[in-house]
Design a protein around this motif. Structure first.
Motif, PDB file in Angstrom:
ATOM      1  N   LEU A 291      93.390  -5.505  30.209  1.00 52.95           N
ATOM      2  CA  LEU A 291      93.462  -4.209  29.531  1.00 52.95           C
ATOM      3  C   LEU A 291      93.546  -4.393  28.022  1.00 52.95           C
ATOM      4  O   LEU A 291      92.908  -3.662  27.252  1.00 52.95           O
ATOM      5  CB  LEU A 291      94.681  -3.435  30.034  1.00 52.95           C
ATOM      6  N   SER A 292      94.332  -5.362  27.589  1.00 52.56           N
ATOM      7  CA  SER A 292      94.454  -5.631  26.160  1.00 52.56           C
ATOM      8  C   SER A 292      93.108  -6.051  25.574  1.00 52.56           C
ATOM      9  O   SER A 292      92.724  -5.623  24.479  1.00 52.56           O
ATOM     10  CB  SER A 292      95.499  -6.721  25.925  1.00 52.56           C
ATOM     11  N   ARG A 293      92.382  -6.875  26.315  1.00 50.94           N
ATOM     12  CA  ARG A 293      91.066  -7.314  25.853  1.00 50.94           C
ATOM     13  C   ARG A 293      90.090  -6.136  25.789  1.00 50.94           C
ATOM     14  O   ARG A 293      89.254  -6.052  24.878  1.00 50.94           O
ATOM     15  CB  ARG A 293      90.516  -8.401  26.771  1.00 50.94           C
ATOM     16  N   MET A 294      90.175  -5.237  26.766  1.00 54.23           N
ATOM     17  CA  MET A 294      89.313  -4.062  26.760  1.00 54.23           C
ATOM     18  C   MET A 294      89.579  -3.217  25.511  1.00 54.23           C
ATOM     19  O   MET A 294      88.654  -2.724  24.859  1.00 54.23           O
ATOM     20  CB  MET A 294      89.550  -3.223  28.019  1.00 54.23           C
ATOM     21  N   ALA A 295      90.854  -3.072  25.173  1.00 56.28           N
ATOM     22  CA  ALA A 295      91.223  -2.323  23.971  1.00 56.28           C
ATOM     23  C   ALA A 295      90.668  -2.994  22.724  1.00 56.28           C
ATOM     24  O   ALA A 295      90.191  -2.327  21.797  1.00 56.28           O
ATOM     25  CB  ALA A 295      92.736  -2.184  23.873  1.00 56.28           C
ATOM     26  N   ALA A 296      90.718  -4.321  22.690  1.00 60.01           N
ATOM     27  CA  ALA A 296      90.190  -5.061  21.536  1.00 60.01           C
ATOM     28  C   ALA A 296      88.684  -4.870  21.421  1.00 60.01           C
ATOM     29  O   ALA A 296      88.150  -4.649  20.326  1.00 60.01           O
ATOM     30  CB  ALA A 296      90.536  -6.544  21.664  1.00 60.01           C
ATOM     31  N   GLU A 297      87.987  -4.949  22.546  1.00 59.80           N
ATOM     32  CA  GLU A 297      86.530  -4.799  22.543  1.00 59.80           C
ATOM     33  C   GLU A 297      86.116  -3.424  22.050  1.00 59.80           C
ATOM     34  O   GLU A 297      85.108  -3.276  21.343  1.00 59.80           O
ATOM     35  CB  GLU A 297      85.983  -5.060  23.947  1.00 59.80           C
ATOM     36  N   LEU A 298      86.879  -2.398  22.419  1.00 58.04           N
ATOM     37  CA  LEU A 298      86.562  -1.043  21.972  1.00 58.04           C
ATOM     38  C   LEU A 298      86.741  -0.889  20.468  1.00 58.04           C
ATOM     39  O   LEU A 298      86.164   0.014  19.856  1.00 58.04           O
ATOM     40  CB  LEU A 298      87.430  -0.023  22.714  1.00 58.04           C
ATOM     41  N   GLN A 299      87.529  -1.771  19.870  1.00 55.81           N
ATOM     42  CA  GLN A 299      87.690  -1.763  18.416  1.00 55.81           C
ATOM     43  C   GLN A 299      86.636  -2.625  17.732  1.00 55.81           C
ATOM     44  O   GLN A 299      86.622  -2.738  16.504  1.00 55.81           O
ATOM     45  CB  GLN A 299      89.076  -2.304  18.043  1.00 55.81           C
ATOM     46  N   GLY A 300      85.765  -3.246  18.530  1.00 53.68           N
ATOM     47  CA  GLY A 300      84.737  -4.108  17.966  1.00 53.68           C
ATOM     48  C   GLY A 300      85.250  -5.465  17.548  1.00 53.68           C
ATOM     49  O   GLY A 300      84.665  -6.126  16.689  1.00 53.68           O
ATOM     50  N   THR A 301      86.376  -5.898  18.148  1.00 50.87           N
ATOM     51  CA  THR A 301      86.943  -7.194  17.804  1.00 50.87           C
ATOM     52  C   THR A 301      86.865  -8.153  18.984  1.00 50.87           C
ATOM     53  O   THR A 301      86.781  -7.731  20.136  1.00 50.87           O
ATOM     54  CB  THR A 301      88.422  -7.064  17.384  1.00 50.87           C
ATOM     55  N   SER A 302      86.889  -9.445  18.684  1.00 47.80           N
ATOM     56  CA  SER A 302      86.975 -10.478  19.710  1.00 47.80           C
ATOM     57  C   SER A 302      88.409 -10.987  19.758  1.00 47.80           C
ATOM     58  O   SER A 302      89.144 -10.899  18.772  1.00 47.80           O
ATOM     59  CB  SER A 302      86.028 -11.643  19.397  1.00 47.80           C
ATOM     60  N   VAL A 303      88.799 -11.521  20.907  1.00 50.15           N
ATOM     61  CA  VAL A 303      90.177 -11.962  21.092  1.00 50.15           C
ATOM     62  C   VAL A 303      90.277 -13.477  20.982  1.00 50.15           C
ATOM     63  O   VAL A 303      89.511 -14.212  21.610  1.00 50.15           O
ATOM     64  CB  VAL A 303      90.724 -11.504  22.459  1.00 50.15           C
ATOM     65  N   ALA A 304      91.228 -13.926  20.182  1.00 51.54           N
ATOM     66  CA  ALA A 304      91.567 -15.348  20.102  1.00 51.54           C
ATOM     67  C   ALA A 304      92.937 -15.530  20.735  1.00 51.54           C
ATOM     68  O   ALA A 304      93.928 -14.953  20.265  1.00 51.54           O
ATOM     69  CB  ALA A 304      91.582 -15.817  18.652  1.00 51.54           C
ATOM     70  N   ASP A 305      93.002 -16.299  21.816  1.00 56.30           N
ATOM     71  CA  ASP A 305      94.286 -16.629  22.444  1.00 56.30           C
ATOM     72  C   ASP A 305      94.841 -17.853  21.731  1.00 56.30           C
ATOM     73  O   ASP A 305      94.267 -18.937  21.815  1.00 56.30           O
ATOM     74  CB  ASP A 305      94.095 -16.918  23.932  1.00 56.30           C
ATOM     75  N   VAL A 306      95.931 -17.663  21.039  1.00 53.64           N
ATOM     76  CA  VAL A 306      96.506 -18.728  20.211  1.00 53.64           C
ATOM     77  C   VAL A 306      97.863 -19.141  20.775  1.00 53.64           C
ATOM     78  O   VAL A 306      98.727 -18.293  21.007  1.00 53.64           O
ATOM     79  CB  VAL A 306      96.665 -18.258  18.754  1.00 53.64           C
ATOM     80  N   THR A 307      98.019 -20.437  20.999  1.00 53.66           N
ATOM     81  CA  THR A 307      99.300 -20.985  21.435  1.00 53.66           C
ATOM     82  C   THR A 307      99.889 -21.791  20.289  1.00 53.66           C
ATOM     83  O   THR A 307      99.229 -22.658  19.720  1.00 53.66           O
ATOM     84  CB  THR A 307      99.123 -21.890  22.665  1.00 53.66           C
TER      85      THR A 307
END
Length: 272
Positions: free
Chosen positions: A192-208
């Motif tokens: 769901l969080s990724r879907m929200a990011a995509e709707l903003q036109g952004t890509s997700v970076a999972d950072v540890t």
């Protein structure tokens, strides 16, 4: 989803976007559609024969729509009913795909309502943080994923964490995710969080990271990743002291391992 279902979902999404786009009510219609679609899904989840009947591609589309109208016409608003009728009128590969398609449409509706209120970035962050909380507490996640537990009990349990701390959209999305029969809470919240990011036109970076990063460090990291990938980035940060230092960054299938533990392991592999 199979090809037929992907095509059906694409047409339903187009219908949904058209319906929401006609309204200038600050996202109220989108929020109502999303919540009501989730209610429809709950009815279908509770009745397998009904789920099969409304998705039976061997029956005329009009017959399936008449059935859906008789069941839901008095339970949901006209705008939601239009989306439901569009969905059951399509040819889906199987009943589960129709059901999952309605879930997708409900989620998109609620995220659209958040966007209309200027809350989409907040919802994205809240969903990600909630997913980390769930993933970090195995007993809590197991309780939320328990298929034998009543839906209301799982909602109440989740509410003890969410009450007064998140937006209404986040609470609705999270509550629906944990009552799904095949619920995998942490994964669903992350999706769901990724879907929200995509709707903003952004890509997700999972950072540890081995330790928490300051707001300034996060902003700097976003900017650097944006230059590398040529697009706006959303950073989902997890803290794992076992990496000892540095960062592990995952963007899609690409992994950049700049952690101390990663460098040590690389050295070990090179030593004969």
């Amino acid at each position: 989803m199979h090809a037929a279902s992907r095509d059906a979902l694409a047409k339903c999404r187009e219908k949904l976007q058209g319906t929401i786009g006609q309204k200038s009510d600050g996202g109220a219609t989108a929020a109502t559609i999303g919540s009501e679609l989730f209610q429809v899904v709950e009815v279908l989840d509770a009745d397998r024969s009904l789920r099969i009947a409304v998705a039976d591609s061997s029956a005329p589309a009009a017959a399936r729509q008449d059935l859906a109208r008789s069941l839901f016409g008095w339970k949901v608003g006209d705008a939601t009913l239009e989306i439901v009728l569009e969905a059951v009128g399509q040819s889906w590969s199987n009943p589960r795909d129709l059901r999952d398609g309605l879930v997708d449409l409900g989620r998109l509706s609620l995220l659209a309502s958040a966007a209309a209120q200027g809350q989409l970035a907040t919802v994205e962050d809240e969903l990600f943080r909630l997913g980390r909380i769930v993933a970090g507490n195995p007993e809590f996640e197991q309780a939320l994923a328990d298929r034998q537990a009543p839906a209301d009990a799982k909602r109440a349990l989740l509410g003890t964490v969410l009450y007064g701390k998140v937006t209404a959209v986040t609470e609705t999305l999270a509550s629906q995710a944990v009552v799904r029969p095949e619920s995998r809470p942490a994964e669903d919240l992350d999706a769901l969080s990724r879907m929200a990011a995509e709707l903003q036109g952004t890509s997700v970076a999972d950072v540890t990271s081995a330790k928490d990063l300051s707001d300034e460090q996060l902003s700097s990291l976003k900017a650097r990743l944006g230059k590398i990938y040529g697009k706006d980035m959303a950073v989902h940060l997890s803290v794992d002291p076992t990496i000892m230092g540095g960062l592990v960054i995952r963007v899609g299938d690409e992994v950049i391992d700049g952690s101390v533990s990663g460098r040590i392991e690389s050295m070990r592999r090179r030593i004969p």
